[in-house]
Design an enzyme around this catalytic site. Structure first.
Site, PDB file in Angstrom:
ATOM      1  N   ASN A 111       0.816  -1.214   0.000  1.00 55.14           N
ATOM      2  CA  ASN A 111       0.000   0.000   0.000  1.00 55.14           C
ATOM      3  C   ASN A 111       0.852   1.268   0.000  1.00 55.14           C
ATOM      4  O   ASN A 111       0.590   2.213  -0.742  1.00 55.14           O
ATOM      5  CB  ASN A 111      -0.954   0.013   1.195  1.00 55.14           C
ATOM      6  CG  ASN A 111      -1.923  -1.149   1.152  1.00 55.14           C
ATOM      7  OD1 ASN A 111      -1.982  -1.866   0.151  1.00 55.14           O
ATOM      8  ND2 ASN A 111      -2.666  -1.357   2.235  1.00 55.14           N
ATOM      9  N   HIS A 157     -18.712  35.676 -30.714  1.00 55.48           N
ATOM     10  CA  HIS A 157     -19.899  34.957 -31.226  1.00 55.48           C
ATOM     11  C   HIS A 157     -19.625  34.354 -32.600  1.00 55.48           C
ATOM     12  O   HIS A 157     -20.554  34.154 -33.386  1.00 55.48           O
ATOM     13  CB  HIS A 157     -21.123  35.882 -31.319  1.00 55.48           C
ATOM     14  CG  HIS A 157     -21.373  36.666 -30.068  1.00 55.48           C
ATOM     15  ND1 HIS A 157     -22.162  36.202 -29.041  1.00 55.48           N
ATOM     16  CD2 HIS A 157     -20.900  37.870 -29.662  1.00 55.48           C
ATOM     17  CE1 HIS A 157     -22.184  37.108 -28.063  1.00 55.48           C
ATOM     18  NE2 HIS A 157     -21.416  38.111 -28.419  1.00 55.48           N
ATOM     19  N   LYS A 284     -10.221  15.743 -51.218  1.00 51.21           N
ATOM     20  CA  LYS A 284     -10.160  16.045 -49.786  1.00 51.21           C
ATOM     21  C   LYS A 284      -8.749  16.097 -49.212  1.00 51.21           C
ATOM     22  O   LYS A 284      -7.879  15.317 -49.571  1.00 51.21           O
ATOM     23  CB  LYS A 284     -10.949  14.988 -48.995  1.00 51.21           C
ATOM     24  CG  LYS A 284     -12.452  15.031 -49.196  1.00 51.21           C
ATOM     25  CD  LYS A 284     -13.099  16.354 -48.776  1.00 51.21           C
ATOM     26  CE  LYS A 284     -13.203  16.520 -47.302  1.00 51.21           C
ATOM     27  NZ  LYS A 284     -14.113  15.568 -46.671  1.00 51.21           N
ATOM     28  N   GLN A 323      -6.523   0.616  -7.154  1.00 44.49           N
ATOM     29  CA  GLN A 323      -5.717   0.104  -8.273  1.00 44.49           C
ATOM     30  C   GLN A 323      -6.215   0.706  -9.599  1.00 44.49           C
ATOM     31  O   GLN A 323      -5.482   0.773 -10.577  1.00 44.49           O
ATOM     32  CB  GLN A 323      -5.799  -1.428  -8.319  1.00 44.49           C
ATOM     33  CG  GLN A 323      -4.977  -2.060  -9.422  1.00 44.49           C
ATOM     34  CD  GLN A 323      -4.832  -3.553  -9.230  1.00 44.49           C
ATOM     35  OE1 GLN A 323      -4.122  -3.992  -8.339  1.00 44.49           O
ATOM     36  NE2 GLN A 323      -5.523  -4.337 -10.042  1.00 44.49           N
TER      37      GLN A 323
END
Ligand code: ARG
Length: 461
Positions: A111, A157, A284, A323
């Site tokens: 831990n 805007h 494209k 974990q």
């Protein structure tokens, strides 16, 4: 027979599916460097405090270095049966050096061990991210300097608002990244606290020296409370939050680049090397990279949300839920680093279409505020000046012309305050350079921003 390091109290070995379910080795193996450095510091401390012998320390250190080399050479065999990086390394060490290896875990729990590893790992990654932020910032300043006097419409805007310098727009992102870098300094500070010595949750009965370990591993502070030490994931939440904000900045910029690349704006063109085509439509050239960065932003924010959910309502101290702090964090780290590196290239390779930006300023009314300000400087109250300018804009729209096309006489029909200098006053260059208030878009102010930005970069390098 099971090779589990905690097998003593068990009669049966772990179900295979359960092994796989709870193992973290597939992702926590990336902590190996921190785990080994942490274990070496821990062993040194144990020896210094007389808990293990000098001979054990020597064996442990040599053994761990050997494992480090094996992992780096790709020769180490990780096993899910051994759950995580900590037990994989400890088992290999003990297999190699025997009892000395079995003493390494004295006064330690996984831990506090995993907490130590994660603190160190986050510190290292923060430094790497801050370096990448600098690269991106450099690309922005370079592009700003190269295109210093390019004028574009500034938007509110998403409507053309007032003319600005393109360089000013780029430098706004420099500032955002600056705050990101600052935020990561805060993340570093919170990761720079040493948890080892907290044990599983309550400390240890053995005479350890936590300050020694903190010194060895260059930590600024030590956790004062052992429960907090093993259960704190704030620094991970803060990392993910700083990473999310950074990604949001990159995403906003991505969105703008995507718009600017469109035929509708046509302000920039990305380098061929940074775009892809369409499998069907031959014409494209798609801005996939900024699109993907925009998309990945959601993913990083998702990791922040997931981690907040993981710790919410989690009782003290360690729970296996914790974990789950790893995969999201690791993915966020990879995503942020990759995005920053790629974005710096995009900016460096971006072709600026200055004429189109200029046209977008000239063929519109973004100089209307300047028209009003002109009247204000001749003594007309701003509200009245606003009204007159609005009427002039309306007049032009009706006739399909722009403010610059009006004759002095036409201007005078709306106010007798107009003089021969009106046309010069509403030229894009005048509009931009007159906005010389501190932090404004004038060339002088933008140059000042560049000087400040370069000075800051010099300081951190
Ligand atoms: N793999 C674990 C984690 O990442 C290490 C700590 C395990 N501790 C425990 N008590 N099971 O959290």
């Amino acid at each position: 027979m099971s090779e589990k390091l905690w097998g003593g109290r068990f009669e049966k070995s772990t179900d295979e599916m359960i092994n796989d379910f709870q193992a973290s080795i597939n992702f926590d193996k990336r902590l190996y460097r921190e785990d080994i450095a942490g274990s070496i510091a821990h062993a040194k401390m144990l020896a210094k405090c007389g808990i293990i012998s000098a001979d054990d320390l020597q064996k442990i250190t040599a053994g761990l270095k050997k494992i480090l080399a094996q992992i780096e050479a790709g020769e180490f065999k990780f096993s899910a049966e051994l759950e995580d990086i900590h037990m994989n390394i400890e088992k290999a060490l003990t297999d190699d050096i025997g009892d000395a290896g079995g003493r390494l875990h004295t006064a330690r729990s996984r831990n506090d061990q995993v907490a130590l590893d994660m603190h160190m790992y986050v510190r290292r990654q923060v430094e790497e991210i801050q370096r990448l932020i600098i690269e991106m910032q450099k690309a922005l300043i370079d592009a700003a300097e190269k295109n210093l006097s390019v004028i574009m419409p500034g938007y509110t805007h998403l409507q053309r608002a007032q003319p600005i310098l393109f360089s000013h727009h780029l430098l706004a992102y420099f500032e955002m990244l600056q705050r990101d870098s600052d935020r990561f300094c805060g993340v570093y500070d919170r990761a720079d606290i040493m948890p080892l010595g907290a044990g599983a949750l309550a400390g240890t009965t053995l005479p350890i020296d936590r300050k020694f370990v903190a010194n060895e591993l260059d930590f600024d502070a030590i956790y004062l409370n052992s429960l907090d030490a093993v259960s704190d994931r704030d620094y991970i939440l803060e990392f993910l939050s700083a990473a999310s904000i950074l990604m949001v900045h990159l995403s906003r910029f991505s969105e703008e680049i995507i718009l600017w690349c469109s035929r509708e704006f046509n302000f920039v063109e990305l380098d061929d090397a940074h775009c892809t085509g369409s499998s069907m439509m031959p014409q494209k050239k798609n801005p996939d990279v900024p699109e993907l960065i925009r998309g990945k932003t959601g993913r990083v924010i998702g990791h922040l949300t997931a981690m907040l959910m993981t710790v919410k309502a989690l009782p003290l101290a360690y729970n296996k839920d914790l974990q789950e702090d790893k995969e999201g964090l690791f993915d966020a780290i990879d995503t942020v680093k990759f995005s920053l590196a790629v974005f710096a290239q995009i900016v460096a390779g971006m072709k600026i279409k200055a004429e189109n930006m200029r046209r977008a300023v000239e063929e519109d009314f973004s100089n209307a505020t300047d028209l009003a300000d002109y009247l204000v400087k001749k003594g007309v109250p701003f509200r009245q000046a606003h009204e007159i300018s609005g009427k002039l804009v309306h007049h032009c729209i009706e006739r399909g012309i722009y403010l610059k096309d009006l004759t002095l006489d036409e201007f005078k029909n709306f106010s007798d305050k107009f003089d021969a200098d009106i046309h010069a006053a509403i030229k894009p260059e005048t509009c931009v350079n007159n906005r010389n208030s501190f932090g404004g878009t004038s060339t002088e102010q933008v140059k000042m921003q560049i000087v400040e930005a370069r000075a800051w970069l010099k300081e951190v390098e």
